[in-house]
Motif scaffolding. Structure first.
Motif, PDB file in Angstrom:
ATOM      1  N   GLU A 167       0.899  -1.408   0.061  1.00 56.99           N
ATOM      2  CA  GLU A 167       0.070  -0.032  -0.161  1.00 56.99           C
ATOM      3  C   GLU A 167       0.865   1.151  -0.227  1.00 56.99           C
ATOM      4  O   GLU A 167       0.534   2.239  -0.701  1.00 56.99           O
ATOM      5  CB  GLU A 167      -0.937  -0.083   1.177  1.00 56.99           C
ATOM      6  N   LYS A 168       1.822   1.267   0.937  1.00 54.18           N
ATOM      7  CA  LYS A 168       2.795   2.604   1.057  1.00 54.18           C
ATOM      8  C   LYS A 168       3.487   2.854  -0.187  1.00 54.18           C
ATOM      9  O   LYS A 168       3.859   3.967  -0.665  1.00 54.18           O
ATOM     10  CB  LYS A 168       3.633   2.433   2.071  1.00 54.18           C
ATOM     11  N   ALA A 169       4.156   1.631  -0.846  1.00 51.56           N
ATOM     12  CA  ALA A 169       4.982   1.977  -2.185  1.00 51.56           C
ATOM     13  C   ALA A 169       4.110   1.887  -3.341  1.00 51.56           C
ATOM     14  O   ALA A 169       4.772   1.876  -4.448  1.00 51.56           O
ATOM     15  CB  ALA A 169       6.084   1.036  -2.081  1.00 51.56           C
ATOM     16  N   MET A 170       2.787   1.822  -3.170  1.00 54.59           N
ATOM     17  CA  MET A 170       1.782   1.517  -4.454  1.00 54.59           C
ATOM     18  C   MET A 170       2.249   0.344  -5.261  1.00 54.59           C
ATOM     19  O   MET A 170       2.408   0.590  -6.732  1.00 54.59           O
ATOM     20  CB  MET A 170       1.478   2.955  -5.144  1.00 54.59           C
ATOM     21  N   LEU A 171       2.540  -0.737  -4.789  1.00 55.48           N
ATOM     22  CA  LEU A 171       3.058  -2.031  -5.474  1.00 55.48           C
ATOM     23  C   LEU A 171       1.769  -2.546  -6.082  1.00 55.48           C
ATOM     24  O   LEU A 171       0.718  -2.760  -5.485  1.00 55.48           O
ATOM     25  CB  LEU A 171       3.959  -2.894  -4.640  1.00 55.48           C
ATOM     26  N   ALA A 172       2.180  -3.632  -6.988  1.00 56.21           N
ATOM     27  CA  ALA A 172       0.905  -4.311  -7.652  1.00 56.21           C
ATOM     28  C   ALA A 172       0.521  -5.580  -6.907  1.00 56.21           C
ATOM     29  O   ALA A 172      -0.619  -6.038  -6.768  1.00 56.21           O
ATOM     30  CB  ALA A 172       1.116  -4.606  -9.166  1.00 56.21           C
ATOM     31  N   THR A 173       1.643  -6.272  -6.250  1.00 55.16           N
ATOM     32  CA  THR A 173       1.583  -7.552  -6.023  1.00 55.16           C
ATOM     33  C   THR A 173       2.176  -7.772  -4.572  1.00 55.16           C
ATOM     34  O   THR A 173       3.151  -7.098  -4.301  1.00 55.16           O
ATOM     35  CB  THR A 173       1.819  -8.883  -6.757  1.00 55.16           C
ATOM     36  N   LEU A 174       1.781  -8.567  -3.722  1.00 53.35           N
ATOM     37  CA  LEU A 174       2.395  -9.033  -2.532  1.00 53.35           C
ATOM     38  C   LEU A 174       4.212  -9.673  -2.819  1.00 53.35           C
ATOM     39  O   LEU A 174       4.972  -9.607  -2.172  1.00 53.35           O
ATOM     40  CB  LEU A 174       1.729  -9.923  -1.519  1.00 53.35           C
ATOM     41  N   ASN A 175       3.763 -10.360  -4.092  1.00 55.30           N
ATOM     42  CA  ASN A 175       5.161 -10.933  -4.608  1.00 55.30           C
ATOM     43  C   ASN A 175       6.393  -9.770  -4.710  1.00 55.30           C
ATOM     44  O   ASN A 175       7.372  -9.784  -4.332  1.00 55.30           O
ATOM     45  CB  ASN A 175       5.024 -11.553  -5.769  1.00 55.30           C
ATOM     46  N   GLN A 176       6.071  -8.665  -5.120  1.00 56.60           N
ATOM     47  CA  GLN A 176       6.610  -7.416  -5.253  1.00 56.60           C
ATOM     48  C   GLN A 176       7.065  -6.841  -4.092  1.00 56.60           C
ATOM     49  O   GLN A 176       8.254  -6.696  -3.665  1.00 56.60           O
ATOM     50  CB  GLN A 176       6.077  -6.456  -6.379  1.00 56.60           C
ATOM     51  N   ALA A 177       6.259  -7.017  -3.095  1.00 53.80           N
ATOM     52  CA  ALA A 177       6.405  -6.259  -1.887  1.00 53.80           C
ATOM     53  C   ALA A 177       7.675  -7.267  -1.155  1.00 53.80           C
ATOM     54  O   ALA A 177       8.494  -6.744  -0.680  1.00 53.80           O
ATOM     55  CB  ALA A 177       5.298  -6.330  -1.128  1.00 53.80           C
ATOM     56  N   GLN A 178       7.334  -8.622  -1.211  1.00 54.76           N
ATOM     57  CA  GLN A 178       8.304  -9.456  -0.638  1.00 54.76           C
ATOM     58  C   GLN A 178       9.793  -9.408  -1.191  1.00 54.76           C
ATOM     59  O   GLN A 178      10.795  -9.251  -0.441  1.00 54.76           O
ATOM     60  CB  GLN A 178       7.838 -10.936  -0.612  1.00 54.76           C
ATOM     61  N   ALA A 179       9.854  -9.042  -2.528  1.00 52.37           N
ATOM     62  CA  ALA A 179      11.091  -8.943  -3.098  1.00 52.37           C
ATOM     63  C   ALA A 179      11.797  -7.361  -2.782  1.00 52.37           C
ATOM     64  O   ALA A 179      13.013  -7.596  -2.734  1.00 52.37           O
ATOM     65  CB  ALA A 179      10.817  -9.067  -4.660  1.00 52.37           C
ATOM     66  N   MET A 180      10.803  -6.537  -2.800  1.00 54.85           N
ATOM     67  CA  MET A 180      11.268  -5.372  -2.288  1.00 54.85           C
ATOM     68  C   MET A 180      11.886  -5.296  -0.760  1.00 54.85           C
ATOM     69  O   MET A 180      12.761  -4.469  -0.441  1.00 54.85           O
ATOM     70  CB  MET A 180      10.510  -4.238  -2.540  1.00 54.85           C
ATOM     71  N   MET A 181      10.956  -5.543   0.085  1.00 49.33           N
ATOM     72  CA  MET A 181      11.503  -5.887   1.470  1.00 49.33           C
ATOM     73  C   MET A 181      12.893  -6.538   1.753  1.00 49.33           C
ATOM     74  O   MET A 181      13.657  -6.231   2.300  1.00 49.33           O
ATOM     75  CB  MET A 181      10.252  -6.539   2.105  1.00 49.33           C
ATOM     76  N   ARG A 182      12.826  -7.594   1.005  1.00 45.82           N
ATOM     77  CA  ARG A 182      14.147  -8.514   1.250  1.00 45.82           C
ATOM     78  C   ARG A 182      15.364  -7.692   0.776  1.00 45.82           C
ATOM     79  O   ARG A 182      16.542  -7.691   1.177  1.00 45.82           O
ATOM     80  CB  ARG A 182      13.747  -9.991   0.295  1.00 45.82           C
ATOM     81  N   ALA A 183      15.145  -6.746  -0.468  1.00 49.10           N
ATOM     82  CA  ALA A 183      16.158  -6.305  -1.199  1.00 49.10           C
ATOM     83  C   ALA A 183      16.695  -5.304  -0.137  1.00 49.10           C
ATOM     84  O   ALA A 183      17.800  -4.890  -0.057  1.00 49.10           O
ATOM     85  CB  ALA A 183      15.812  -5.555  -2.315  1.00 49.10           C
ATOM     86  N   VAL A 184      15.747  -4.501   0.484  1.00 50.67           N
ATOM     87  CA  VAL A 184      16.251  -3.279   1.359  1.00 50.67           C
ATOM     88  C   VAL A 184      16.801  -4.136   2.649  1.00 50.67           C
ATOM     89  O   VAL A 184      17.655  -3.685   2.983  1.00 50.67           O
ATOM     90  CB  VAL A 184      14.936  -2.608   2.032  1.00 50.67           C
ATOM     91  N   MET A 185      16.282  -5.007   3.133  1.00 47.90           N
ATOM     92  CA  MET A 185      16.909  -5.974   4.446  1.00 47.90           C
ATOM     93  C   MET A 185      18.348  -6.178   3.772  1.00 47.90           C
ATOM     94  O   MET A 185      19.324  -6.006   4.796  1.00 47.90           O
ATOM     95  CB  MET A 185      16.273  -7.091   4.887  1.00 47.90           C
TER      96      MET A 185
END
Length: 139
Positions: free
Chosen positions: A23-41
């Motif tokens: 929601e915050k990053a206006m992403l299309a899917t939870l798969n994108q959110a997971q990939a991006m959360m992992r990338a930041v970590m």
């Protein structure tokens, strides 16, 4: 067979983080959110001293801590963080081409952490961030 409470709670909590990031990053899917959360970590872990990486990881819940530290070794080479833009460039390099991250990705992840973690954990993360990334941490 039922899951132990700790496993079930950790999974639910992490799922909530992914929904919030989507929601915050206006992403299309939870798969994108997971990939991006992992990338930041992972990029954060690789951009701070071992001691700071462990302090940040220890401030995260167990599942997120495991994701952050997966595949990492003490003494691994570090990246310097000259600016938020430099950090973002490396994030982009760690994601597959179909995961185009928003410019405020790190800020969005930090906002999710800030909003969901207890105050002492929030302080621990903020105190161990590289100086160049502190402006991305929500007040």
């Amino acid at each position: 067979m039922t899951q132990p409470y700790d496993v079930e709670f950790a999974s639910e909590q992490y799922q909530k983080w992914l929904v919030a990031l989507k929601e915050k990053a206006m992403l299309a899917t939870l798969n994108q959110a997971q990939a991006m959360m992992r990338a930041v970590m992972e990029e954060l872990r690789d951009s701070v001293s071992d001691e700071d990486a462990l302090a940040i990881a220890n401030a995260l819940p167990a599942l997120a801590r495991g994701i952050m530290l997966e595949g990492w070794a003490l003494g691994a080479p570090k990246h310097s963080v000259a600016s938020p833009e430099d950090f973002h460039r490396r994030l982009c390099g760690n994601l597959k081409e179909h995961h185009a991250p928003p410019e405020d990705l790190a800020e969005a992840v930090f906002a999710v952490w800030r909003e969901t973690l207890p105050p002492q954990k929030v302080r621990a993360i903020n105190e161990n961030l590289p100086a160049a990334l502190r402006p991305l941490w929500p007040a």
